[in-house]
Design a protein around this motif. Structure first.
Motif, PDB file in Angstrom:
ATOM      1  N   LYS A 152       0.998  -1.136   0.022  1.00  0.00           N
ATOM      2  CA  LYS A 152      -0.021   0.134  -0.010  1.00  0.00           C
ATOM      3  C   LYS A 152       0.827   1.378  -0.050  1.00  0.00           C
ATOM      4  O   LYS A 152       0.562   2.301  -0.626  1.00  0.00           O
ATOM      5  N   LYS A 153       1.845   1.417   0.755  1.00  0.00           N
ATOM      6  CA  LYS A 153       2.701   2.387   0.865  1.00  0.00           C
ATOM      7  C   LYS A 153       3.470   2.772  -0.411  1.00  0.00           C
ATOM      8  O   LYS A 153       3.609   3.777  -0.874  1.00  0.00           O
ATOM      9  N   LEU A 154       3.987   1.759  -1.088  1.00  0.00           N
ATOM     10  CA  LEU A 154       4.832   1.610  -2.231  1.00  0.00           C
ATOM     11  C   LEU A 154       3.757   2.360  -3.293  1.00  0.00           C
ATOM     12  O   LEU A 154       3.889   3.215  -4.156  1.00  0.00           O
ATOM     13  N   SER A 155       2.479   1.717  -3.502  1.00  0.00           N
ATOM     14  CA  SER A 155       1.680   2.013  -4.312  1.00  0.00           C
ATOM     15  C   SER A 155       1.215   3.728  -4.298  1.00  0.00           C
ATOM     16  O   SER A 155       0.830   4.117  -5.339  1.00  0.00           O
ATOM     17  N   ALA A 156       1.268   3.971  -3.109  1.00  0.00           N
ATOM     18  CA  ALA A 156       0.913   5.430  -2.856  1.00  0.00           C
ATOM     19  C   ALA A 156       2.331   6.346  -2.954  1.00  0.00           C
ATOM     20  O   ALA A 156       2.335   7.425  -2.691  1.00  0.00           O
ATOM     21  N   LYS A 157       3.268   5.733  -3.591  1.00  0.00           N
ATOM     22  CA  LYS A 157       4.693   6.366  -3.787  1.00  0.00           C
ATOM     23  C   LYS A 157       5.162   6.870  -2.234  1.00  0.00           C
ATOM     24  O   LYS A 157       5.816   8.028  -2.434  1.00  0.00           O
ATOM     25  N   GLU A 158       4.911   6.356  -1.382  1.00  0.00           N
ATOM     26  CA  GLU A 158       5.552   6.799  -0.116  1.00  0.00           C
ATOM     27  C   GLU A 158       6.524   5.850   0.261  1.00  0.00           C
ATOM     28  O   GLU A 158       6.896   4.642  -0.316  1.00  0.00           O
ATOM     29  N   GLU A 159       7.721   6.286   1.094  1.00  0.00           N
ATOM     30  CA  GLU A 159       8.709   5.490   1.259  1.00  0.00           C
ATOM     31  C   GLU A 159       8.287   4.456   2.278  1.00  0.00           C
ATOM     32  O   GLU A 159       7.635   4.474   3.355  1.00  0.00           O
ATOM     33  N   ALA A 160       8.986   3.356   2.003  1.00  0.00           N
ATOM     34  CA  ALA A 160       8.450   2.168   2.710  1.00  0.00           C
ATOM     35  C   ALA A 160       9.910   1.214   3.044  1.00  0.00           C
ATOM     36  O   ALA A 160      10.646   0.902   2.488  1.00  0.00           O
ATOM     37  N   LYS A 161       9.872   1.061   4.518  1.00  0.00           N
ATOM     38  CA  LYS A 161      11.037   0.211   5.138  1.00  0.00           C
ATOM     39  C   LYS A 161      10.774  -1.136   4.625  1.00  0.00           C
ATOM     40  O   LYS A 161       9.737  -1.604   4.537  1.00  0.00           O
ATOM     41  N   ARG A 255      17.870   4.310  -0.664  1.00  0.00           N
ATOM     42  CA  ARG A 255      16.685   4.371  -0.284  1.00  0.00           C
ATOM     43  C   ARG A 255      15.823   3.177  -1.080  1.00  0.00           C
ATOM     44  O   ARG A 255      14.648   3.620  -1.112  1.00  0.00           O
TER      45      ARG A 255
END
Length: 312
Positions: A152-161, A255
């Motif tokens: 979900k985070k990557l789909s929203a173009k957010e940085e994901a650990k 990153r």
């Protein structure tokens, strides 16, 4: 002097040709699909219909073949995987083709395959998905939730650990990585899932075939890297320092998220990395590798006795 039309009519076989033409014309105009189409254009002249008869014939024939579809690989249509459609432009019939559902599905699957690369991973893992997980008990909820949150985070173009799944053999760590990779591919995000021990053996042989740098570049730069069964490889100084260390250092600096599966927790993995083929321990180098892994991923334990795919 006779006209060309009159001359053609006197040629041998013309009557038989005319009968066959009239028969085909009747069949085409009686086709329910053709009749349905023409009924939407009551102002279309007979002359235009006559002029467009070959298009109506093509449409009728190919639609019949579509109704008895033998599958994409055996598609008999003029353009395999495409369905004909009629339209009227300026009182003239025209035909165009669009991809059928099987063609679209095939291209979609190929695009997923292009986004989800793998090395030495079983076929059933490459078909894994969150919807097929059958053993979602308390031992797995955290891992599944973390995997879905990562997507979900990557789909929203957010940085994901990244994530570090660990637990004993057979609890479904690799399957979960496959489900994450497929979910990412569905959203247009490329990943690379590798079985680490086998791939590292290939990396050694690639020194002689000239593909080493190309493979290193892929592992360093792929948007999402997944290292399956980390810790099961035959550890050497070269593997640790020149392969794993270099890849993780680059990904940490850029990153780029990295996911892992292992039978070891962080403590045992560090011990694994510390062994030297020269004898003794190289604890400082092991700690350096572990710092990168800790920085790149959150450890999540997967317990239980059953594999995710046990009931597949």
């Amino acid at each position: 002097m006779d006209s060309i039309e009159d001359a053609v009519k006197t040629m041998p076989g013309f009557n038989q040709f005319q009968k066959e033409y009239d028969r085909i014309k009747r069949e085409v105009l009686q086709d329910p699909l053709v009749r349905s189409f023409l009924s939407r254009y009551p102002t279309l002249s007979d002359a235009s219909i006559e002029k467009g008869l070959t298009k109506l014939y093509e449409y009728s024939k190919e639609q019949k073949q579509c109704s008895q579809c033998p599958g994409l690989q055996a598609c008999p249509n003029l353009m395999a995987g495409y369905q004909p459609h009629l339209e009227v432009e300026k009182n003239q019939l025209s035909i165009y083709y669009e991809k059928c559902s099987l063609k679209k599905q095939d291209e979609h699957q190929k695009s997923l395959s292009a986004r989800m690369q793998s090395y030495f991973i079983p076929k059933d893992i490459l078909e894994a998905s969150f919807t097929n997980l059958t053993s979602i008990d308390e031992d797995r909820k955290e891992a599944i939730g973390a995997g879905m949150a990562f997507v979900k985070k990557l789909s929203a173009k957010e940085e994901a650990k990244g994530l570090y799944f660990y637990g004993k053999f057979g609890v479904g760590k690799t399957y979960l990585l496959g489900a994450i990779a497929n979910a990412l591919a569905e959203r247009g995000i490329s990943s690379l899932l590798i079985h680490t021990p086998e791939f590292l053996r290939e990396m050694k042989s690639s020194l002689s075939d000239g593909t080493f740098n190309e493979k290193m570049e892929l592992l360093k730069t792929v948007p999402v890297l997944m290292l399956d069964d980390l810790g099961a490889e035959n550890m050497t100084n070269w593997v640790r320092d020149e392969i794993i260390g270099v890849i993780l250092q680059y990904r940490m600096m850029e990153r780029l998220p990295t996911l892992y599966s292992s039978n070891y927790d962080f403590e045992f993995l560090e011990e694994h990395f510390s062994y030297s083929q020269k004898g003794g321990l190289e604890e400082a180098k092991a700690k350096r590798i572990m710092e990168r892994i800790r920085h790149l991923a959150t450890p999540i334990f997967i317990g239980g006795d059953k594999n995710f795919r046990a009931n597949q």
